[in-house]
Design a protein around this motif. Structure first.
Motif, PDB file in Angstrom:
ATOM      1  N   ALA A  50       7.858  -4.086-138.324  1.00 48.46           N
ATOM      2  CA  ALA A  50       9.193  -4.369-137.810  1.00 48.46           C
ATOM      3  C   ALA A  50      10.201  -3.514-138.553  1.00 48.46           C
ATOM      4  O   ALA A  50      10.067  -3.238-139.723  1.00 48.46           O
ATOM      5  N   THR A  51      11.228  -3.067-137.829  1.00 49.02           N
ATOM      6  CA  THR A  51      12.325  -2.332-138.453  1.00 49.02           C
ATOM      7  C   THR A  51      13.610  -2.993-138.016  1.00 49.02           C
ATOM      8  O   THR A  51      13.636  -3.751-137.054  1.00 49.02           O
ATOM      9  N   ALA A  52      14.704  -2.700-138.709  1.00 47.62           N
ATOM     10  CA  ALA A  52      15.987  -3.268-138.312  1.00 47.62           C
ATOM     11  C   ALA A  52      16.282  -2.834-136.901  1.00 47.62           C
ATOM     12  O   ALA A  52      16.359  -1.659-136.609  1.00 47.62           O
ATOM     13  N   GLY A  53      16.430  -3.779-135.986  1.00 46.35           N
ATOM     14  CA  GLY A  53      16.715  -3.429-134.604  1.00 46.35           C
ATOM     15  C   GLY A  53      15.498  -3.520-133.722  1.00 46.35           C
ATOM     16  O   GLY A  53      15.597  -3.317-132.530  1.00 46.35           O
ATOM     17  N   GLY A  54      14.320  -3.808-134.238  1.00 45.22           N
ATOM     18  CA  GLY A  54      13.169  -3.949-133.364  1.00 45.22           C
ATOM     19  C   GLY A  54      11.898  -3.433-133.982  1.00 45.22           C
ATOM     20  O   GLY A  54      11.845  -3.083-135.155  1.00 45.22           O
ATOM     21  N   GLN A  55      10.831  -3.405-133.165  1.00 49.76           N
ATOM     22  CA  GLN A  55       9.556  -2.897-133.629  1.00 49.76           C
ATOM     23  C   GLN A  55       9.598  -1.383-133.713  1.00 49.76           C
ATOM     24  O   GLN A  55      10.442  -0.733-133.118  1.00 49.76           O
ATOM     25  N   LEU A  89       3.290  13.360-126.259  1.00 49.24           N
ATOM     26  CA  LEU A  89       2.577  12.131-126.564  1.00 49.24           C
ATOM     27  C   LEU A  89       2.040  11.499-125.288  1.00 49.24           C
ATOM     28  O   LEU A  89       2.754  11.373-124.292  1.00 49.24           O
ATOM     29  N   ILE A  90       0.772  11.134-125.320  1.00 51.63           N
ATOM     30  CA  ILE A  90       0.120  10.475-124.193  1.00 51.63           C
ATOM     31  C   ILE A  90       0.285   8.967-124.297  1.00 51.63           C
ATOM     32  O   ILE A  90       0.518   8.276-123.303  1.00 51.63           O
ATOM     33  N   ARG A  91       0.141   8.451-125.523  1.00 54.60           N
ATOM     34  CA  ARG A  91       0.294   7.027-125.776  1.00 54.60           C
ATOM     35  C   ARG A  91       0.897   6.835-127.158  1.00 54.60           C
ATOM     36  O   ARG A  91       0.735   7.667-128.049  1.00 54.60           O
ATOM     37  N   ALA A  92       1.555   5.678-127.330  1.00 54.44           N
ATOM     38  CA  ALA A  92       2.104   5.319-128.636  1.00 54.44           C
ATOM     39  C   ALA A  92       2.232   3.810-128.700  1.00 54.44           C
ATOM     40  O   ALA A  92       2.589   3.165-127.700  1.00 54.44           O
ATOM     41  N   SER A  93       1.926   3.235-129.853  1.00 50.88           N
ATOM     42  CA  SER A  93       2.049   1.797-130.006  1.00 50.88           C
ATOM     43  C   SER A  93       3.492   1.364-129.772  1.00 50.88           C
ATOM     44  O   SER A  93       4.443   2.068-130.098  1.00 50.88           O
ATOM     45  N   ASN A  94       3.657   0.184-129.165  1.00 51.62           N
ATOM     46  CA  ASN A  94       4.969  -0.396-128.880  1.00 51.62           C
ATOM     47  C   ASN A  94       5.813   0.445-127.931  1.00 51.62           C
ATOM     48  O   ASN A  94       7.041   0.404-127.969  1.00 51.62           O
ATOM     49  N   ALA A  95       5.147   1.226-127.081  1.00 48.31           N
ATOM     50  CA  ALA A  95       5.852   2.003-126.058  1.00 48.31           C
ATOM     51  C   ALA A  95       5.008   1.983-124.791  1.00 48.31           C
ATOM     52  O   ALA A  95       3.816   2.285-124.842  1.00 48.31           O
TER      53      ALA A  95
END
Length: 246
Positions: A50-55, A89-95
Motif C-alpha cells: 500500500a502507498t499513500a493514495g492507494g495500492q 508492459l503486457i501485465r502489471a499487478s494492481n492494474a
C-alpha cells in the motif's frame, strides 16, 4: 532491458562477445522470440504494497511475478558497447487492461505504459569451440517507465516509447548469456537485479496509485531471439520477459 542482441550476433560471426553497462543491453533491454511469445499468459497476483493514495502498481508478495513486458533491444557502437531497449508492459499487478491498453488490441500501438532503457557493456566472456558458442555479458544501465495519455508507440520509432509522464525509474545490473545456434543468430537469456529509484502517482484509469516505490528490489528475466546486423558487432533483439519482487 539487456545486451543480448549485440553479442549473440557479433559472436556468432566473429567469435567475440561483449556486455554493456548503463542501462539495458540489447539483450537486456527487451527481447521477443518464439519463447518470449508465451510471456504474458501467466496470471499476476493482485496483492501489492500500500502507498499513500492507494495500492502500488507493479508491487506484490515477495517471490511473485508482478510485471510482464514485450520489447526490442538494439546494440550499437564501434565495439557493440552501447545498448538501447524499448517496449511496453503486457501485465502489471494492481492494474487491469484499461490501465495498460487503449482498446481491445494488446500491442505497442495501443500500450499506455511503455519502457525505455539504456545500458553499457561492463565485461565480456566468450567461449567458442568447434561444438559450441556461449557468451556471457555483464551490463549496467537504467530504465524509465512512461504513462501515455494516448496510445501511439511504434517499434519503428524508439523515441515514441519515451512519450508521456515518467512514473518510475530503475537502476539495473544484468547478465546476458547468449547461445549461438547458427551464424548471426543467437538465443539470449537475461537475468539480473533492479533497484527502483523513483515512483510517481499515476493518472487515468490508474489514478490514486503509484508505480512501485523507491527502494523496491526486483529480479529481471527476459529471453528472445537476436540477429547480427554487422561485424561491429551491432545487433537487434526481439524479447519478452518479466520482473518479480525480491
Amino acid at each position: 532491458m539487456t545486451d543480448h542482441g549485440h553479442d549473440e550476433e557479433s559472436d556468432a560471426s566473429t567469435g567475440s562477445g561483449s556486455a554493456p553497462k548503463g542501462g539495458l543491453s540489447r539483450r537486456q533491454v527487451m527481447t521477443a522470440s518464439a519463447v518470449a511469445a508465451g510471456v504474458g499468459l501467466a496470471s499476476i497476483p493482485a496483492q501489492a504494497d500500500a502507498t499513500a493514495g492507494g495500492q502500488a502498481v507493479s508491487l506484490g508478495v515477495s517471490g511473485t511475478t508482478t510485471v510482464e513486458f514485450r520489447g526490442r533491444v538494439t546494440q550499437s557502437g564501434d565495439s557493440g558497447q552501447s545498448f538501447t531497449s524499448y517496449g511496453y508492459l503486457i501485465r502489471a499487478s494492481n492494474a487491469d487492461d484499461s490501465g495498460l491498453f487503449a482498446g481491445t488490441s494488446r500491442n505497442e500501438t495501443t500500450a499506455l505504459l511503455t519502457a525505455y532503457a539504456t545500458g553499457d557493456l561492463q565485461a565480456r566472456v566468450t567461449d567458442v569451440s568447434a561444438t559450441s558458442s556461449v557468451h556471457s555479458l555483464d551490463i549496467v544501465g537504467t530504465m524509465t517507465i512512461y504513462q501515455r495519455g494516448q496510445p501511439g508507440a511504434s517499434f519503428g520509432d524508439p523515441s515514441s516509447f519515451q512519450v508521456g509522464t515518467p512514473v518510475a525509474s530503475y537502476d539495473m545490473t544484468l547478465q546476458d548469456v547468449l547461445t549461438v545456434f547458427m551464424p548471426g543468430q543467437g538465443l539470449p537469456t537475461l537475468t539480473g537485479d533492479m533497484l527502483q529509484t523513483a515512483a510517481t502517482t499515476l493518472s487515468g484509469p490508474l489514478a490514486g496509485q503509484k508505480f512501485g516505490r523507491p527502494g523496491a528490489r526486483l529480479r529481471f528475466f527476459a529471453t528472445g531471439l537476436g540477429a547480427l546486423i554487422n561485424s561491429a558487432p551491432n545487433s537487434q533483439l526481439e524479447i519478452a520477459g518479466n520482473w518479480s519482487i525480491e
